[in-house]
Every structure is written in structure tokens, then in C-alpha cells.
Design a protein around this motif. Structure first.
Motif, PDB file in Angstrom:
ATOM      1  N   GLU A  94     -14.050   7.742 -46.759  1.00 47.26           N
ATOM      2  CA  GLU A  94     -13.013   8.533 -46.093  1.00 47.26           C
ATOM      3  C   GLU A  94     -12.634   9.788 -46.870  1.00 47.26           C
ATOM      4  O   GLU A  94     -12.469  10.862 -46.296  1.00 47.26           O
ATOM      5  CB  GLU A  94     -11.777   7.671 -45.845  1.00 47.26           C
ATOM      6  CG  GLU A  94     -11.961   6.672 -44.718  1.00 47.26           C
ATOM      7  CD  GLU A  94     -10.648   6.030 -44.314  1.00 47.26           C
ATOM      8  OE1 GLU A  94      -9.777   6.740 -43.793  1.00 47.26           O
ATOM      9  OE2 GLU A  94     -10.498   4.821 -44.542  1.00 47.26           O
ATOM     10  N   HIS A  95     -12.469   9.684 -48.187  1.00 45.12           N
ATOM     11  CA  HIS A  95     -12.092  10.887 -48.941  1.00 45.12           C
ATOM     12  C   HIS A  95     -13.270  11.838 -49.078  1.00 45.12           C
ATOM     13  O   HIS A  95     -13.086  13.038 -49.319  1.00 45.12           O
ATOM     14  CB  HIS A  95     -11.502  10.524 -50.307  1.00 45.12           C
ATOM     15  CG  HIS A  95     -12.438   9.859 -51.264  1.00 45.12           C
ATOM     16  ND1 HIS A  95     -13.208   8.773 -50.926  1.00 45.12           N
ATOM     17  CD2 HIS A  95     -12.712  10.111 -52.570  1.00 45.12           C
ATOM     18  CE1 HIS A  95     -13.913   8.394 -51.979  1.00 45.12           C
ATOM     19  NE2 HIS A  95     -13.641   9.184 -52.990  1.00 45.12           N
ATOM     20  N   TRP A  96     -14.476  11.334 -48.915  1.00 44.41           N
ATOM     21  CA  TRP A  96     -15.670  12.179 -48.910  1.00 44.41           C
ATOM     22  C   TRP A  96     -15.659  13.066 -47.662  1.00 44.41           C
ATOM     23  O   TRP A  96     -15.867  14.279 -47.732  1.00 44.41           O
ATOM     24  CB  TRP A  96     -16.893  11.274 -48.952  1.00 44.41           C
ATOM     25  CG  TRP A  96     -18.237  11.899 -48.774  1.00 44.41           C
ATOM     26  CD1 TRP A  96     -18.530  13.187 -48.441  1.00 44.41           C
ATOM     27  CD2 TRP A  96     -19.487  11.249 -48.946  1.00 44.41           C
ATOM     28  NE1 TRP A  96     -19.895  13.372 -48.371  1.00 44.41           N
ATOM     29  CE2 TRP A  96     -20.499  12.192 -48.685  1.00 44.41           C
ATOM     30  CE3 TRP A  96     -19.862   9.953 -49.287  1.00 44.41           C
ATOM     31  CZ2 TRP A  96     -21.863  11.873 -48.747  1.00 44.41           C
ATOM     32  CZ3 TRP A  96     -21.205   9.645 -49.357  1.00 44.41           C
ATOM     33  CH2 TRP A  96     -22.189  10.594 -49.095  1.00 44.41           C
ATOM     34  N   THR A  97     -15.400  12.463 -46.510  1.00 41.37           N
ATOM     35  CA  THR A  97     -15.478  13.219 -45.261  1.00 41.37           C
ATOM     36  C   THR A  97     -14.389  14.278 -45.155  1.00 41.37           C
ATOM     37  O   THR A  97     -14.563  15.266 -44.432  1.00 41.37           O
ATOM     38  CB  THR A  97     -15.398  12.290 -44.038  1.00 41.37           C
ATOM     39  OG1 THR A  97     -14.196  11.495 -44.120  1.00 41.37           O
ATOM     40  CG2 THR A  97     -16.579  11.341 -43.986  1.00 41.37           C
ATOM     41  N   MET A  98     -13.261  14.110 -45.871  1.00 40.60           N
ATOM     42  CA  MET A  98     -12.228  15.146 -45.793  1.00 40.60           C
ATOM     43  C   MET A  98     -12.728  16.447 -46.400  1.00 40.60           C
ATOM     44  O   MET A  98     -12.249  17.524 -46.058  1.00 40.60           O
ATOM     45  CB  MET A  98     -10.926  14.710 -46.480  1.00 40.60           C
ATOM     46  CG  MET A  98     -11.010  14.565 -47.972  1.00 40.60           C
ATOM     47  SD  MET A  98      -9.419  14.213 -48.757  1.00 40.60           S
ATOM     48  CE  MET A  98      -8.647  15.815 -48.740  1.00 40.60           C
TER      49      MET A  98
END
Length: 542
Positions: free
Chosen positions: A264-268
């Protein structure tokens, strides 16, 4: 580290650097794939699961590395790629030999439709997810490169064969696995077309093969028949798993794995690569993962890996205060509950490399993206500008050990050019500098080991509305607590003490010098400043 001058890092090279890893404080080494491979996707296309690629060494070299790690009290985790193989793997060679092959159903074969692929799925690496095999006239599915055909996990023979592979390595003494692309093992039944409102004919297909119901049954079986029979570590790459689903995967006594790498923090970042870090979004994502697994499971903590460009080029500042942003970002993630992972070179504060020409790119996704953008009429300078920011090659440049030619990595020509910053950003220089990023990572590791709240303490978010500061407290059951306060912006930021009391004598770590009484009533944090305090809750008497 390359031990023989062929320009490729190898097992004996790693063996020669174990003193460094031990000095740093590392107690688990994770190796990306070292199996025989054509290296279309940097080893994630395996042609033999039970051997070592000759460019990396031999099984004897592997055994020596493993024995030396164990002698030092360290462990070894290997990358196991079980969603797909190389198209040169004997299983696939036999599968494609004839439609009646005993291993035909080990992969996913389908007839085409009027000269087109069986459905409209797009590969994760771009282009159709199907390739036609002229010998048999059918198409095979590959969620990644055309040279990485997907295994058919619905076939129990495939599952048994892969369990045997895992058991073979466990018997050899490895301490666990990082399981690649684990959420893609199950495909949507019937392999249906996906909606294509724009009429492109080939659409992103994640919803048809990512965390599909039934995939956990596969993982439970794999765990039960392999690593759960040993005291082994199991880390799953789990794209598509939400924090609400995490306990099904890693819940204590419930999930099949020990940890998962959430995305999830990658896709941001990947959705908006030109945007600066939005601290409230990062706080929301990482915070909900901390809360979801608190006391019930375990997190894998990371801000870099082999798939991502360098973190300070994404969320930090590669200018004058480079050490500040690298160490602030490190402090932010490293002291949460979970196992922190450090990707090679991250501990030096390495930034993205410099690309002068499109021919330099090695990464298969980058090469496919170049073709796609050229076909769309984009100019090479536009393509280079995008890939300079997004290419996975940014993180894969060889490790700079010193300011010697080729960074001391090799005496030959390196497989990928070194980051041109290596004369200034390297291990040897930073080991001698107490103010270096490397020295700071060593302090973080030592602090985490020394302070019980940083292992088992619950995660309590503080300073929740600040748009520049990410702050939290790790509070142990006995009431002892440590506050982690990080300004993740290039601007000053303030934090006022409220629920928690902190004072200068209880400052455990900071990435900038802090004057006495600079923190009596509130903190005025400089750009990318991080501080760690021992704290206590405010009471009525205070």
C-alpha cells in the motif's frame, strides 16, 4: 560483491563481506534468486530450482556461505519463485513439447480466439499476458515476461513438486524463504475477459489473479508440507492484501506465513511519482498496518527493495541535507513493530543513479516500457526522463564498497554501471565517519535491540494532524515507552508536548545535534530532523 572479476556479484563475494554485515548488526541475510536462470528478469525466471547459477558460484559455495552465517549466529533466507518458472525450465520444455505431454497441465495452456489470445489480460510487465507456441498452436499464460510461464497451481502435482523444492533447501539448512508473487498463484476460474470500456483490447488484469479466493488454501498447504515442519521463516510478497485481511495471512496461530510485504505505501508513490511525500497518507497506511497486527501478528517493515527506485530520490532530498532525509526516513520506519528490512545500499543513503542513454536499461519492465512509449510516438528524451525516476535499475546498481575503480565491487566490467556517486557514497568512507548514514543505521539497530518497547511495545500514534511530522510512541506493558518523532518534510515543523512528557536527558537518538532545553515545552524540528526519546504519560500531578 564480485569475487572473480567477471563483473557479477557472487556467493563468495558475499562471504567476503560477512564481517561488514556482522559489524552493522544484521542477523538475517535475504538473497534474491541465485538459481540457474537465463536472467530475463534478473533471476526471477528460474530454470533449475535445485542448483546455483554458475555466475554466482556452486552449491559448495552456497553451503560454505550458509555454514559461515550460522557460525556467526546469523540466518539465511532465500527468494523462492513459485508462481512461474523460466521457459527454459525442464518442466516447461516438456510441457510445450506436445499437447499430450504428462506435464502439459503443469502450466496454463488455452486455445486462441480467431488468431487472438484466449482473453484480454495484460501482463504485469506490459503487453498481452499470453504467448502463442507455434509447435502446439496453443497459448500459455504468463503474468510477467513471456519467458516466465505461470505454473498451474490448481494441479496437485505442481504443488507437490514445489513443496519438494522447498524441503530440499530446508534439508540443506536454509532458514526460510521470501515467497515471490505469492498472491498471484490463484487465477479467476474460467480465465474470463475483463471489462474494456476504452476498447484497448488488452487491459490490466490484477483483479483476475491477485488475492483471488482460494489462494490462501494453496499457501496453507505449501506451509504445512514444507516450512512449517521446520523452524523456518516465511515472508510472502503479498500485493493486493489489505490490512483488514492481514490476519488471515500472518495472524499468530492462524496465518500460514510469518510476515508479508504489503504494497500500500508503495502504490502511494508509484501512482504519482513526481509528487512529494504526503505524510498524512503515509501515516494512515503504515498506522493501520501497525494497528491491524498489534498483538496478533507481525509486520515486515521496508522502504526500499529490488523493485523500487531509491527512497531519498522519492521521498527525501538528494541535495545538501541528504544525510538528514535518509536518516529521518530510516528512523520513521525502523522503530515500528515488526522486522525491519534494509535493501543493499539503503544504509548508505544511496540515491537514484544517472542514465544517459536508453540502451543502458537492463530491467525487463523498463525495456518493455521503452517499446510501449516509442510505439505511442514519444521521444527518447521523454522516455529517459520517466525511467530515470521509475526504473527498477535505480536500486540494482552494484554495491559501492570503496572509492576504488568500480567502487571496489569488481576488478572487471560490472554487469550494470555503478551509481556515479560511488566515490563519495561508499562503505569504506562511511564506516570512518560517525556522522554518516551508515553509522546512523548501526545506531538504529543497536537501539532497537536494547529497548524492549521497540520490540513488543504497542504502537500509539501521536501528532496525528501534522502534515509534516510522523510521530508515534512504542509503549510496553510495564508502562515504559519510547517516542519516535520525525519531520519528513524539507521545511521546519513544530510538535508540542501534550499527552507524553519528554525531556533532553531522555533523548536516545537524533540525526542532528540537539541543544539542552531545546525540547523543554515543544519541539521545533528542522527539515528532515528525527528524534527518539524515552517518555512517560502525563498525569494530573504534571
Amino acid at each position: 560483491m564480485d569475487s572473480n572479476g567477471d563483473g557479477i556479484g557472487d556467493l563468495r563475494g558475499i562471504l567476503s563481506k560477512l564481517d561488514y554485515l556482522e559489524w552493522l548488526g544484521v542477523d538475517l541475510l535475504w538473497l534474491c534468486p541465485v538459481f540457474p536462470s537465463p536472467n530475463v528478469d534478473n533471476g526471477y525466471d528460474v530454470s533449475n530450482y535445485c542448483d546455483i547459477g554458475p555466475e554466482f558460484g556452486t552449491l559448495a559455495d552456497f553451503d560454505l556461505l550458509l555454514a559461515e552465517l550460522h557460525r556467526r549466529g546469523m540466518r539465511l533466507m532465500i527468494d523462492l519463485v513459485i508462481n512461474h518458472t523460466s521457459d527454459r525450465h525442464p518442466w516447461f520444455i516438456e510441457s510445450r513439447s506436445t499437447r499430450s505431454s504428462p506435464r502439459r497441465n503443469w502450466y496454463i495452456w488455452r486455445d486462441g480466439r480467431d488468431g487472438a489470445p484466449p482473453n484480454n489480460w495484460e501482463s504485469i510487465f506490459l503487453g498481452p499476458a499470453w504467448t502463442r507456441d507455434d509447435a502446439t498452436g496453443q497459448y500459455y499464460l504468463h503474468l510477467f515476461s513471456a519467458h516466465q510461464p505461470d505454473l498451474n497451481w490448481d494441479n496437485p502435482e505442481v504443488r507437490a513438486a514445489l513443496c519438494s523444492v522447498a524441503c530440499w533447501w530446508l534439508a540443506r539448512g536454509v532458514d526460510g524463504f521470501r515467497l515471490d508473487a505469492i498472491t498471484h498463484l490463484k487465477k479467476q476460474p474460467g480465465l474470463p475477459d475483463l471489462p474494456d470500456p476504452d476498447g484497448t483490447g488488452c487491459v490490466p488484469s490484477y483483479e483476475a489473479h491477485m488475492n483471488i479466493p482460494g489462494v490462501l488454501d494453496f499457501v496453507h498447504e505449501f506451509a504445512r508440507e514444507s516450512f512449517r515442519r521446520h523452524d523456518a521463516i516465511a515472508l510472502g510478497e503479498a500485493n493486493g492484501v489489505s490490512s483488514a485481511q492481514a490476519l488471515e495471512w500472518v495472524g499468530t496461530g492462524r496465518g500460514p506465513l510469518d510476515m508479508i510485504l504489503q504494497f500500500e505505501h508503495w502504490t502511494m508513490w508509484s501512482s504519482h511519482p513526481h509528487d512529494p511525500l504526503h505524510v498524512p497518507t503515509l501515516r494512515r497506511i503504515l498506522g493501520k498496518w501497525q494497528q491491524a497486527l498489534q498483538g496478533k501478528g507481525w509486520n515486515a517493515l521496508y522502504i526500499e527493495n529490488t523493485e523500487l527506485p531509491r527512497v531519498i530520490s522519492r521521498w527525501g532530498d538528494v541535495g545538501t541535507p541528504r544525510n538528514q532525509s535518509a536518516t529521518a526516513l530510516a528512523t520513521m520506519y525502523f522503530l515500528m513493530q515488526g522486522t525491519p528490512l534494509i535493501y543493499q545500499g539503503q544504509e548508505l543513503g544511496m540515491a537514484n543513479t544517472t542514465f544517459h542513454d536508453l540502451s543502458v536499461f537492463n530491467d525487463v519492465f523498463s525495456r518493455n516500457r521503452i517499446e510501449q512509449m516509442r510505439a505511442a510516438g514519444q521521444m527518447d528524451d521523454e522516455i529517459l526522463a520517466e525511467l530515470a525516476l521509475t526504473s527498477r535499475d535505480n536500486a540494482r546498481t552494484p554495491m559501492p564498497w570503496s572509492d576504488a575503480p568500480q567502487g571496489g565491487f569488481t576488478t572487471g566490467e560490472p554487469w550494470l554501471p555503478l551509481n556515479p556517486e560511488y566515490p563519495a557514497v561508499n562503505v569504506a568512507s562511511q564506516q570512518q565517519d560517525p556522522g554518516s548514514v551508515l553509522a546512523y543505521y548501526r545506531k538504529l539497530i543497536r537501539l532497537r535491540r536494547q529497548e524492549a518497547p521497540l520490540i513488543d511495545g504497542r504502537y500509539v500514534e501521536i501528532c496525528k494532524r501534522n502534515r509534516r511530522i510522523y510521530a508515534y510512541v512504542r509503549e510496553a506493558a510495564d508502562g515504559s515507552a519510547i517516542a519516535v518523532i520525525c519531520n519528513l518534510s524539507p521545511h521546519p515543523a513544530s510538535y508540542r508536548h501534550r499527552e507524553w512528557i519528554l525531556c533532553h536527558p531522555d533523548l536516545l537518538l537524533s540525526n542532528l545535534s540537539v541543544a539542552p532545553h531545546d525540547d523543554t515545552h515543544s519541539l521545533r524540528l528542522r527539515p528532515f530532523e528525527a528524534r527518539v526519546y524515552r517518555v512517560r504519560r502525563r498525569t494530573a500531578s504534571d
